[in-house]
Write a protein that holds these residues in place. Structure first.
Motif, PDB file in Angstrom:
ATOM      1  N   GLU A 155       0.720  12.778   1.856  1.00 39.83           N
ATOM      2  CA  GLU A 155       1.725  13.632   1.157  1.00 39.83           C
ATOM      3  C   GLU A 155       3.133  12.784   1.303  1.00 39.83           C
ATOM      4  O   GLU A 155       3.823  12.948   0.375  1.00 39.83           O
ATOM      5  CB  GLU A 155       1.967  14.395   2.099  1.00 39.83           C
ATOM      6  N   ALA A 156       2.720  11.460   1.439  1.00 42.49           N
ATOM      7  CA  ALA A 156       3.883  10.348   1.006  1.00 42.49           C
ATOM      8  C   ALA A 156       4.675   9.947  -0.574  1.00 42.49           C
ATOM      9  O   ALA A 156       3.526  10.410  -1.618  1.00 42.49           O
ATOM     10  CB  ALA A 156       3.421   9.027   1.480  1.00 42.49           C
ATOM     11  N   ASP A 157       5.802   9.723  -0.249  1.00 39.96           N
ATOM     12  CA  ASP A 157       5.683   9.019  -1.416  1.00 39.96           C
ATOM     13  C   ASP A 157       4.791   7.575  -2.839  1.00 39.96           C
ATOM     14  O   ASP A 157       4.533   6.898  -1.603  1.00 39.96           O
ATOM     15  CB  ASP A 157       6.889   8.786  -1.366  1.00 39.96           C
ATOM     16  N   TYR A 158       5.797   7.376  -3.271  1.00 37.70           N
ATOM     17  CA  TYR A 158       4.533   6.120  -4.204  1.00 37.70           C
ATOM     18  C   TYR A 158       4.905   5.263  -3.544  1.00 37.70           C
ATOM     19  O   TYR A 158       4.391   4.235  -2.889  1.00 37.70           O
ATOM     20  CB  TYR A 158       5.214   6.515  -5.664  1.00 37.70           C
ATOM     21  N   ALA A 159       6.198   4.590  -2.377  1.00 40.48           N
ATOM     22  CA  ALA A 159       6.299   3.333  -2.270  1.00 40.48           C
ATOM     23  C   ALA A 159       5.893   3.652  -1.012  1.00 40.48           C
ATOM     24  O   ALA A 159       5.169   2.636  -0.056  1.00 40.48           O
ATOM     25  CB  ALA A 159       7.844   3.512  -2.625  1.00 40.48           C
ATOM     26  N   THR A 160       5.754   4.800   0.048  1.00 40.84           N
ATOM     27  CA  THR A 160       5.194   4.314   1.273  1.00 40.84           C
ATOM     28  C   THR A 160       3.847   4.582   0.846  1.00 40.84           C
ATOM     29  O   THR A 160       3.196   3.768   1.719  1.00 40.84           O
ATOM     30  CB  THR A 160       5.427   5.913   1.824  1.00 40.84           C
ATOM     31  N   ARG A 161       2.805   5.344   0.043  1.00 32.78           N
ATOM     32  CA  ARG A 161       1.893   4.449  -0.332  1.00 32.78           C
ATOM     33  C   ARG A 161       1.344   3.164  -0.367  1.00 32.78           C
ATOM     34  O   ARG A 161       0.326   2.508  -0.448  1.00 32.78           O
ATOM     35  CB  ARG A 161       1.059   5.504  -1.419  1.00 32.78           C
ATOM     36  N   GLU A 162       2.400   2.453  -1.190  1.00 28.89           N
ATOM     37  CA  GLU A 162       2.218   1.077  -1.390  1.00 28.89           C
ATOM     38  C   GLU A 162       2.395   0.034  -0.520  1.00 28.89           C
ATOM     39  O   GLU A 162       0.858  -0.611  -0.255  1.00 28.89           O
ATOM     40  CB  GLU A 162       3.098   0.458  -2.706  1.00 28.89           C
ATOM     41  N   LYS A 163       2.646   0.518   0.190  1.00 29.78           N
ATOM     42  CA  LYS A 163       3.118   0.260   1.837  1.00 29.78           C
ATOM     43  C   LYS A 163       2.201   0.107   2.371  1.00 29.78           C
ATOM     44  O   LYS A 163       1.078  -1.280   3.310  1.00 29.78           O
ATOM     45  CB  LYS A 163       4.806   0.238   2.559  1.00 29.78           C
ATOM     46  N   ILE A 164       1.261   1.496   2.806  1.00 30.91           N
ATOM     47  CA  ILE A 164       0.114   1.642   3.779  1.00 30.91           C
ATOM     48  C   ILE A 164      -1.126   0.945   2.843  1.00 30.91           C
ATOM     49  O   ILE A 164      -1.739   0.804   4.123  1.00 30.91           O
ATOM     50  CB  ILE A 164       0.181   2.890   3.625  1.00 30.91           C
ATOM     51  N   THR A 165      -1.146   1.274   1.615  1.00 28.74           N
ATOM     52  CA  THR A 165      -2.040   0.623   0.872  1.00 28.74           C
ATOM     53  C   THR A 165      -2.334  -1.055   0.921  1.00 28.74           C
ATOM     54  O   THR A 165      -2.933  -1.368   1.760  1.00 28.74           O
ATOM     55  CB  THR A 165      -2.363   0.963  -0.854  1.00 28.74           C
ATOM     56  N   LYS A 166      -0.477  -1.461   1.122  1.00 25.37           N
ATOM     57  CA  LYS A 166      -0.991  -3.284   1.364  1.00 25.37           C
ATOM     58  C   LYS A 166      -1.380  -3.928   2.514  1.00 25.37           C
ATOM     59  O   LYS A 166      -2.241  -4.071   3.344  1.00 25.37           O
ATOM     60  CB  LYS A 166       1.071  -3.908   0.884  1.00 25.37           C
ATOM     61  N   GLU A 167      -0.642  -2.507   3.954  1.00 26.11           N
ATOM     62  CA  GLU A 167      -1.113  -2.754   4.941  1.00 26.11           C
ATOM     63  C   GLU A 167      -2.519  -2.878   4.981  1.00 26.11           C
ATOM     64  O   GLU A 167      -3.091  -3.986   6.413  1.00 26.11           O
ATOM     65  CB  GLU A 167      -0.419  -2.205   5.793  1.00 26.11           C
ATOM     66  N   HIS A 168      -3.054  -1.167   5.056  1.00 26.20           N
ATOM     67  CA  HIS A 168      -4.874  -1.900   5.182  1.00 26.20           C
ATOM     68  C   HIS A 168      -5.088  -3.214   3.813  1.00 26.20           C
ATOM     69  O   HIS A 168      -6.498  -3.805   4.695  1.00 26.20           O
ATOM     70  CB  HIS A 168      -5.179  -0.387   4.364  1.00 26.20           C
ATOM     71  N   GLU A 169      -4.810  -3.664   2.983  1.00 22.21           N
ATOM     72  CA  GLU A 169      -5.274  -5.147   2.701  1.00 22.21           C
ATOM     73  C   GLU A 169      -5.194  -6.467   3.272  1.00 22.21           C
ATOM     74  O   GLU A 169      -5.672  -6.556   3.627  1.00 22.21           O
ATOM     75  CB  GLU A 169      -4.689  -4.736   0.677  1.00 22.21           C
ATOM     76  N   LEU A 170      -4.540  -6.194   4.118  1.00 20.37           N
ATOM     77  CA  LEU A 170      -3.530  -7.367   4.871  1.00 20.37           C
ATOM     78  C   LEU A 170      -4.821  -7.058   6.345  1.00 20.37           C
ATOM     79  O   LEU A 170      -5.460  -8.312   6.545  1.00 20.37           O
ATOM     80  CB  LEU A 170      -2.134  -7.197   4.945  1.00 20.37           C
ATOM     81  N   TYR A 171      -4.861  -6.186   6.583  1.00 16.21           N
ATOM     82  CA  TYR A 171      -6.083  -5.908   7.613  1.00 16.21           C
ATOM     83  C   TYR A 171      -7.161  -6.231   8.239  1.00 16.21           C
ATOM     84  O   TYR A 171      -7.475  -7.022   8.476  1.00 16.21           O
ATOM     85  CB  TYR A 171      -5.424  -4.461   7.926  1.00 16.21           C
ATOM     86  N   ASN A 172      -7.644  -5.763   6.410  1.00 16.75           N
ATOM     87  CA  ASN A 172      -8.757  -6.355   5.623  1.00 16.75           C
ATOM     88  C   ASN A 172      -9.163  -7.412   5.304  1.00 16.75           C
ATOM     89  O   ASN A 172     -10.028  -8.206   6.446  1.00 16.75           O
ATOM     90  CB  ASN A 172      -9.613  -5.526   4.927  1.00 16.75           C
ATOM     91  N   LYS A 173      -8.413  -8.635   4.692  1.00 17.65           N
ATOM     92  CA  LYS A 173      -8.214  -9.925   4.524  1.00 17.65           C
ATOM     93  C   LYS A 173      -7.940 -10.467   5.897  1.00 17.65           C
ATOM     94  O   LYS A 173      -8.677 -11.493   6.280  1.00 17.65           O
ATOM     95  CB  LYS A 173      -6.822 -10.264   3.595  1.00 17.65           C
TER      96      LYS A 173
END
Length: 664
Positions: A320-338
């Protein structure tokens, strides 16, 4: 009077300029979300002669299917029909096979683009939803904004029907449709596997200490562990199963980009992995990562084990997050996986053999070239779920409740990834993983892809459909989303043609249309004769009915040395012509080295044996189609294919026979 007239003209001019500035676009059907479902929905609607606009907030089509999930989750191929099945056939053509369920991201993306070009679908990229307007229970228009911060090409879209094909259910939510997030309590729908579930799969072995200084709670918990106490088994909550990325790597030296330390890298985030490795002592990378191989030296890596690519507990706000928050969560998942990949290959505390194995892999130069060679699509396993006209539950999965208005099937295990990482009895544990199968394909209700009538009359939701958390875990597979997308588009067309709501579409007529025109065209439909079809199958001799690994509900099996017998499959040929014939061979132990098959085209018989060596089963499929050749069949039901156990030196199987028209 003259002043009043001039004022009126001026007002009309301002209104006209405002509408023009808004750049209004009008179509019959608007599809929001360029996921795999979105492409198929738009393609279907256009093939059925409607004007269509497909809106994709990003720059790439295909969602997760083109975003790394190349090791397709199927459950049972019988459930995959229509254009969805055609997609995997087209992928097969690329690789020189009949069907292919394992593929590279770029091949999938190009195949989706092929559908777009063939139908002439208009795609609006890098535009996202800003709002929706509803009048009298119907969405009249949606408002868009640029995803990149620039000016929107079209800021208002008006349509007769809307289809939400996002993984998040954004249009559904903006339209005021009822939905839920998280896990229902088992008691709500009389289920067993919903809610809080502390189970054994993808679990920490006993004895893994959760504290920064082992044995000292006062030192604090390691990263990723929640201090929240666990609720009782089966209790509902708003926690969301973990997300990750399906990771494509390459071990081909000339196509590899080294895995380097990502921004913000913190090795302390992976301390738990060291403690798991110390306990489990994995012999290779598969003990940490689900390493499935793709064509051309690539991977589809998924989560595996207690500590892997799933970023457990870090996605609760995403749905239910706004676009900016979703982008931040997505980036966190990317960096965690990398960071995880880098840690495995470079941290000196990791066993040498695992470091050496990891260093043989890198990011593929030829994939995701516009996105830094990393998938732009996070694996959003579950976000919002509509509470629609009908809620699919565990009872549907297990066949205890069977709907009559099915417009697609599911067959996968009831599957949930972990939802939280907690402390239990002084040890770290994962909670939420469920993997319960053992059931055959089951129908998905049309009412589960439409809202309640009081919520909205012109919206269909094939991805964030109406299902409980645990039922959604079985349904939420990419091929199934594509099937439901085709059904949604076909229903939308029917609603437009009959000037009615999605709730009043004639279901029986819709089902007939999907069966008669599986490719949304007038091409001759293929004919499937399954062994469970008593009308078209005659069995002689001693054949056992087996379920596991079947195409559809079951298959027949005759053992070596049993009573001689046969199974005859008789198709109803509605159009005379040439058909390519296949038989489905489930993966069973001790298969006879050769199977005797007779094909009768209505005039003469031909013996067409196949060998066990010709059956090569790959991926998560339970069997494989074996080609028996092409034959000219007349109209009617004189032709047949007969499988015999005569002369068998092992098990003989009789499952399904497929007749595919050869287009001239």
């Amino acid at each position: 009077m003259m002043k009043l007239r001039l004022l009126l003209i001026l007002c009309l001019a301002v209104i006209s300029a405002g509408v023009s500035a808004q750049s209004v676009r009008e179509v019959d059907i608007c599809v929001y979300g360029g996921s795999s479902a979105g492409v198929i929905a738009a393609y279907t609607a256009k093939k059925l002669n409607k004007t269509v606009l497909l809106i994709e907030p990003g720059k790439r089509l295909g969602g997760l299917t083109s975003g790394g999930l190349g090791y397709t989750d199927i459950g049972n191929k019988y459930a995959i029909t229509g254009i969805s099945r055609d997609f995997y056939r087209r992928i097969g053509t690329h690789y020189g096979k009949f069907e292919q369920w394992i593929f590279e991201p770029g091949v999938a993306e190009r195949t989706f683009q092929e559908y777009i070009r063939e139908a002439g679908v208009e795609v609006l990229y890098q535009h996202r939803l800003a709002g929706a307007q509803k009048t009298g229970g119907r969405i009249t228009e949606i408002q868009l904004e640029s995803s990149t911060g620039g000016a929107a090409k079209h800021s208002v879209i008006r349509a007769k029907m809307f289809i939400d094909c996002t993984y998040e259910g954004d249009l559904m939510a903006k339209a005021g449709v009822s939905y839920t997030v998280g896990r229902e309590a088992n008691a709500q729908y009389n289920e067993t596997y919903n809610g809080v579930q502390l189970r054994n799969k993808h679990q920490f072995p006993d004895g893994v200490d959760p504290y920064k200084v082992p044995g000292k709670p006062e030192s604090g918990l390691l990263w990723g562990i929640s201090a929240e106490p666990m609720a009782e088994q089966g209790a509902g909550d708003k926690k969301v199963q973990a997300y990750n990325f399906r990771i494509c790597l390459s071990n081909q030296p000339d196509n590899m980009i080294p895995i380097t330390q990502p921004e913000g890298y913190d090795p302390a985030r992976y301390e738990l992995l060291l403690r798991v490795v110390e306990k489990t002592r994995p012999g290779n990378l598969n003990g940490i990562l689900k390493f499935d191989l793709m064509p051309n030296h690539k991977t589809d890596i998924n989560n595996n084990g207690a500590f892997s690519t799933d970023m457990i507990g870090m996605n609760y706000n995403y749905p239910e997050a706004d676009y900016a928050t979703r982008e931040k969560i997505t980036k966190e998942h990317e960096l965690y996986n990398k960071g995880l990949l880098y840690f495995i290959g470079h941290d000196p505390r990791m066993p040498q053999h695992l470091r050496d194995a990891m260093l043989k892999w890198g990011y593929p130069k030829d994939e995701y070239q516009d996105f830094g060679n990393w998938s732009p699509q996070m694996y959003v396993r579950e976000a919002r779920r509509m509470v629609g006209a009908y809620v699919m539950t565990q009872a549907n999965c297990e066949g205890k409740e069977v709907v009559k208005d099915g417009v697609g099937m599911a067959a996968y295990t009831m599957d949930s990834h972990n939802c939280q990482r907690i402390v239990q009895n002084g040890m770290v544990k994962n909670e939420g993983d469920v993997q319960i199968g053992g059931f055959g394909p089951y129908p998905i209700s049309y009412r589960s892809i439409i809202p309640k009538a009081e919520d909205c009359e012109n919206l269909l939701v094939p991805v964030c459909l109406s299902a409980t958390h645990i039922a959604y875990g079985s349904i939420r597979m990419e091929p199934v989303f594509m099937v439901l997308a085709q059904s949604s588009a076909t229903a939308a067309v029917a609603a437009i043609d009959h000037k009615t709501s999605v709730q009043k579409v004639d279901i029986a007529k819709l089902q007939r249309e999907l069966t008669a025109r599986p490719l949304a065209s007038n091409r001759t439909a293929e004919i499937l004769v399954d062994n469970d079809d008593a009308t078209h199958v005659v069995k002689k001799g001693d054949w056992k009915q087996e379920k596991r690994g079947a195409y559809g509900p079951s298959f027949f099996q005759a053992e070596k040395g049993g009573q001689q017998g046969s199974v005859r499959f008789t198709p109803d040929v509605l159009r005379a012509g040439t058909y390519k014939v296949y038989t489905y061979v489930p993966k069973v132990p001790g298969l006879s080295s050769s199977t005797q098959i007779t094909v009768f085209d209505g005039k003469k018989e031909q013996k067409v044996p196949y060998t066990a060596a010709s059956v090569r089963v790959e991926g998560q499929t339970s069997g494989e189609w074996v080609e028996l050749g092409s034959y000219a069949f007349g109209k009617g039901n004189k032709a047949y294919v007969e499988i015999s156990n005569a002369g068998a030196d092992g098990a003989i199987v009789a499952d399904a026979v497929l007749f595919i028209p050869v287009e001239k």
